[in-house]
Design a protein around this motif. Structure first.
Motif, PDB file in Angstrom:
ATOM      1  N   THR A   3       0.856  -1.192   0.000  1.00  0.00           N
ATOM      2  CA  THR A   3       0.000   0.000   0.000  1.00  0.00           C
ATOM      3  C   THR A   3       0.885   1.232   0.000  1.00  0.00           C
ATOM      4  N   ILE A   4       0.587   2.175  -0.882  1.00  0.00           N
ATOM      5  CA  ILE A   4       1.327   3.433  -0.880  1.00  0.00           C
ATOM      6  C   ILE A   4       0.387   4.564  -0.480  1.00  0.00           C
ATOM      7  N   THR A   5       0.962   5.612   0.101  1.00  0.00           N
ATOM      8  CA  THR A   5       0.206   6.798   0.479  1.00  0.00           C
ATOM      9  C   THR A   5       0.670   7.958  -0.386  1.00  0.00           C
ATOM     10  N   VAL A   6      -0.270   8.586  -1.094  1.00  0.00           N
ATOM     11  CA  VAL A   6       0.069   9.716  -1.950  1.00  0.00           C
ATOM     12  C   VAL A   6      -0.834  10.895  -1.616  1.00  0.00           C
ATOM     13  N   THR A   7      -0.293  12.093  -1.762  1.00  0.00           N
ATOM     14  CA  THR A   7      -1.093  13.302  -1.553  1.00  0.00           C
ATOM     15  C   THR A   7      -2.042  13.483  -2.731  1.00  0.00           C
ATOM     16  N   ARG A   8      -3.322  13.590  -2.429  1.00  0.00           N
ATOM     17  CA  ARG A   8      -4.340  13.649  -3.482  1.00  0.00           C
ATOM     18  C   ARG A   8      -4.075  14.753  -4.483  1.00  0.00           C
ATOM     19  N   ASP A   9      -3.822  15.963  -4.009  1.00  0.00           N
ATOM     20  CA  ASP A   9      -3.681  17.099  -4.928  1.00  0.00           C
ATOM     21  C   ASP A   9      -2.441  16.970  -5.798  1.00  0.00           C
ATOM     22  N   VAL A  10      -1.368  16.390  -5.244  1.00  0.00           N
ATOM     23  CA  VAL A  10      -0.154  16.169  -6.040  1.00  0.00           C
ATOM     24  C   VAL A  10      -0.443  15.160  -7.140  1.00  0.00           C
ATOM     25  N   LEU A  11      -1.139  14.095  -6.794  1.00  0.00           N
ATOM     26  CA  LEU A  11      -1.484  13.076  -7.785  1.00  0.00           C
ATOM     27  C   LEU A  11      -2.387  13.656  -8.869  1.00  0.00           C
ATOM     28  N   PHE A  12      -3.404  14.408  -8.469  1.00  0.00           N
ATOM     29  CA  PHE A  12      -4.328  14.978  -9.446  1.00  0.00           C
ATOM     30  C   PHE A  12      -3.616  15.959 -10.377  1.00  0.00           C
ATOM     31  N   GLU A  13      -2.686  16.722  -9.829  1.00  0.00           N
ATOM     32  CA  GLU A  13      -1.926  17.661 -10.662  1.00  0.00           C
ATOM     33  C   GLU A  13      -1.127  16.898 -11.720  1.00  0.00           C
ATOM     34  N   ARG A  14      -0.540  15.771 -11.329  1.00  0.00           N
ATOM     35  CA  ARG A  14       0.246  14.978 -12.272  1.00  0.00           C
ATOM     36  C   ARG A  14      -0.650  14.273 -13.293  1.00  0.00           C
ATOM     37  N   LEU A  15      -1.891  14.024 -12.906  1.00  0.00           N
ATOM     38  CA  LEU A  15      -2.845  13.395 -13.832  1.00  0.00           C
ATOM     39  C   LEU A  15      -3.532  14.417 -14.730  1.00  0.00           C
ATOM     40  N   GLY A  16      -3.370  15.693 -14.408  1.00  0.00           N
ATOM     41  CA  GLY A  16      -3.925  16.743 -15.259  1.00  0.00           C
ATOM     42  C   GLY A  16      -5.416  16.953 -15.107  1.00  0.00           C
ATOM     43  N   ARG A  17      -5.987  16.452 -14.039  1.00  0.00           N
ATOM     44  CA  ARG A  17      -7.408  16.649 -13.792  1.00  0.00           C
ATOM     45  C   ARG A  17      -7.729  16.292 -12.340  1.00  0.00           C
ATOM     46  N   THR A  18      -8.907  16.689 -11.897  1.00  0.00           N
ATOM     47  CA  THR A  18      -9.387  16.318 -10.574  1.00  0.00           C
ATOM     48  C   THR A  18     -10.488  15.271 -10.724  1.00  0.00           C
ATOM     49  N   TYR A  19     -10.680  14.505  -9.665  1.00  0.00           N
ATOM     50  CA  TYR A  19     -11.693  13.460  -9.631  1.00  0.00           C
ATOM     51  C   TYR A  19     -12.510  13.596  -8.356  1.00  0.00           C
ATOM     52  N   THR A  20     -13.760  13.165  -8.402  1.00  0.00           N
ATOM     53  CA  THR A  20     -14.464  12.902  -7.151  1.00  0.00           C
ATOM     54  C   THR A  20     -13.890  11.602  -6.605  1.00  0.00           C
ATOM     55  N   GLU A  21     -14.159  11.335  -5.356  1.00  0.00           N
ATOM     56  CA  GLU A  21     -13.651  10.096  -4.769  1.00  0.00           C
ATOM     57  C   GLU A  21     -14.187   8.877  -5.532  1.00  0.00           C
ATOM     58  N   GLU A  22     -15.456   8.925  -5.906  1.00  0.00           N
ATOM     59  CA  GLU A  22     -16.057   7.807  -6.644  1.00  0.00           C
ATOM     60  C   GLU A  22     -15.425   7.652  -8.021  1.00  0.00           C
ATOM     61  N   GLU A  23     -15.148   8.774  -8.688  1.00  0.00           N
ATOM     62  CA  GLU A  23     -14.520   8.716 -10.007  1.00  0.00           C
ATOM     63  C   GLU A  23     -13.120   8.114  -9.912  1.00  0.00           C
ATOM     64  N   PHE A  24     -12.385   8.485  -8.860  1.00  0.00           N
ATOM     65  CA  PHE A  24     -11.024   7.954  -8.746  1.00  0.00           C
ATOM     66  C   PHE A  24     -11.046   6.480  -8.365  1.00  0.00           C
ATOM     67  N   GLU A  25     -12.023   6.067  -7.572  1.00  0.00           N
ATOM     68  CA  GLU A  25     -12.174   4.638  -7.278  1.00  0.00           C
ATOM     69  C   GLU A  25     -12.388   3.850  -8.567  1.00  0.00           C
ATOM     70  N   ARG A  66       2.378   8.239 -13.906  1.00  0.00           N
ATOM     71  CA  ARG A  66       2.830   7.976 -15.270  1.00  0.00           C
ATOM     72  C   ARG A  66       2.058   6.794 -15.861  1.00  0.00           C
ATOM     73  N   ALA A  67       1.888   5.736 -15.065  1.00  0.00           N
ATOM     74  CA  ALA A  67       1.187   4.552 -15.550  1.00  0.00           C
ATOM     75  C   ALA A  67      -0.280   4.856 -15.851  1.00  0.00           C
ATOM     76  N   LEU A  68      -0.926   5.636 -14.987  1.00  0.00           N
ATOM     77  CA  LEU A  68      -2.328   5.992 -15.223  1.00  0.00           C
ATOM     78  C   LEU A  68      -2.462   6.877 -16.461  1.00  0.00           C
ATOM     79  N   ASN A  69      -1.517   7.774 -16.649  1.00  0.00           N
ATOM     80  CA  ASN A  69      -1.566   8.651 -17.833  1.00  0.00           C
ATOM     81  C   ASN A  69      -1.337   7.857 -19.121  1.00  0.00           C
ATOM     82  N   VAL A  70      -0.429   6.887 -19.078  1.00  0.00           N
ATOM     83  CA  VAL A  70      -0.218   6.037 -20.245  1.00  0.00           C
ATOM     84  C   VAL A  70      -1.460   5.180 -20.504  1.00  0.00           C
ATOM     85  N   PHE A  71      -2.053   4.663 -19.427  1.00  0.00           N
ATOM     86  CA  PHE A  71      -3.254   3.833 -19.528  1.00  0.00           C
ATOM     87  C   PHE A  71      -4.391   4.584 -20.210  1.00  0.00           C
TER      88      PHE A  71
END
Length: 294
Positions: A3-25, A66-71
């Motif tokens: 299990t890894i712990t990541v800061t939500r806003d940092v992850l969303f910034e790298r993904l180039g968008r924001t998600y609701t919790e349900e959308e990210f699930e 990176r993997a999610l963006n490639v996906f």
């Protein structure tokens, strides 16, 4: 499953968008990982995400995003480049008795921030815990290359002959003194890995400066700081292939912060029976039968 712990806003910034919790699930489910929990730490939202045990590249926010963006085809797979280098790491036969393998690489013109530094340390911890089996199979040392000089040497010496200033300690100690002191610290579980060996592994530079006593601790002389620009990475192991995987993972994940992105510098690792050049950072193609994919 790690299990890894990541800061939500940092992850969303790298993904180039924001998600609701349900959308990210749903995003995690589609990709094959799981959002395990959402927590607040000092008013910062963090995600705890379960990662498949064999996906070492997902153990940090760099690799995960990176993997999610490639996906989602937002980016293409980076083209990793290994430049020729002049550094050598000489492996003495004495290490065969305790920890026989070592590989190495250099990241040049690197740019640290506190956030990047934290992720850099976290990935090493996760690799130690998982593929490294709590450092028993693989351990990592990272060093400020500008404070040391090659060629480097990996050898094994009697504990009484080992003496240096350990990371974040104020005094020089012998190996037995270190072990006695570290029994009261977080390093205690790792001492047993080499404690009963008549010799301990040691990496030194051309001037005899100790870089590390693997798998226990690095030397203070070459420690990484936010001002570090050139990083020497050494990975010692009981399993050569696992060592290569760990080295490639670190280089692939963090070479994005080099001035020349996704590029690292090779090191010649010289054994008595031949020389290997690492890392490889090669992309492997896997074939799957479509109707057997779930």
């Amino acid at each position: 499953m790690p299990t890894i712990t990541v800061t939500r806003d940092v992850l969303f910034e790298r993904l180039g968008r924001t998600y609701t919790e349900e959308e990210f699930e749903d995003e995690c489910f589609d990709f094959g990982i799981e959002l395990d929990d959402v927590v607040e730490e000092e008013e910062i939202t963090k995600f705890k995400i379960d990662i498949p045990a064999n996906r070492y590249d997902l153990l940090c926010v760099e690799g995960l995003s990176r993997a999610l963006n490639v996906f989602r085809e937002r980016v293409t797979i980076p083209k990793f480049v290994v430049n020729d280098g002049s550094l050598k790491l000489i492996v003495d036969d004495s290490v065969k008795a305790v920890r026989p393998y070592c590989v190495a690489a250099v990241l040049r013109n690197f740019s640290f921030t506190q956030e990047i530094y934290n992720s850099f340390i976290l990935l090493q911890d996760k690799l130690h815990q998982n593929i490294g089996r709590e450092r028993s199979l693989v351990s990592i040392g990272t060093h400020d290359l500008d404070t040391i000089k090659g060629p480097f040497r990996y050898e094994a010496l009697p504990p009484s002959e080992i003496k240096f200033q350990p990371l974040n300690q104020e005094e020089v100690m012998t190996a037995p003194q270190m072990f006695e002191k570290f029994r009261q610290t977080y390093l205690k579980p790792y001492l047993q890995i080499i404690e009963d060996s008549p010799v301990y592994p040691l990496i030194t530079d051309a001037n005899g400066v100790v870089l590390s006593l693997p798998p226990i601790i690095n030397g203070d002389h070459s420690k990484i700081t936010l001002n570090t620009k050139n990083i020497f990475i050494e990975v010692t192991a009981k399993d050569r292939e696992k060592a290569k995987i760990v080295l490639d993972t670190i280089c692939c994940m963090f070479s994005e912060y080099c001035t020349e992105q996704f590029t690292c510098e090779a090191v010649d690792v010289c054994f008595s029976d031949g020389t290997i050049t690492t890392p490889k950072m090669a992309i492997e193609k896997k074939h799957a039968v479509q109707n057997r994919c779930v």
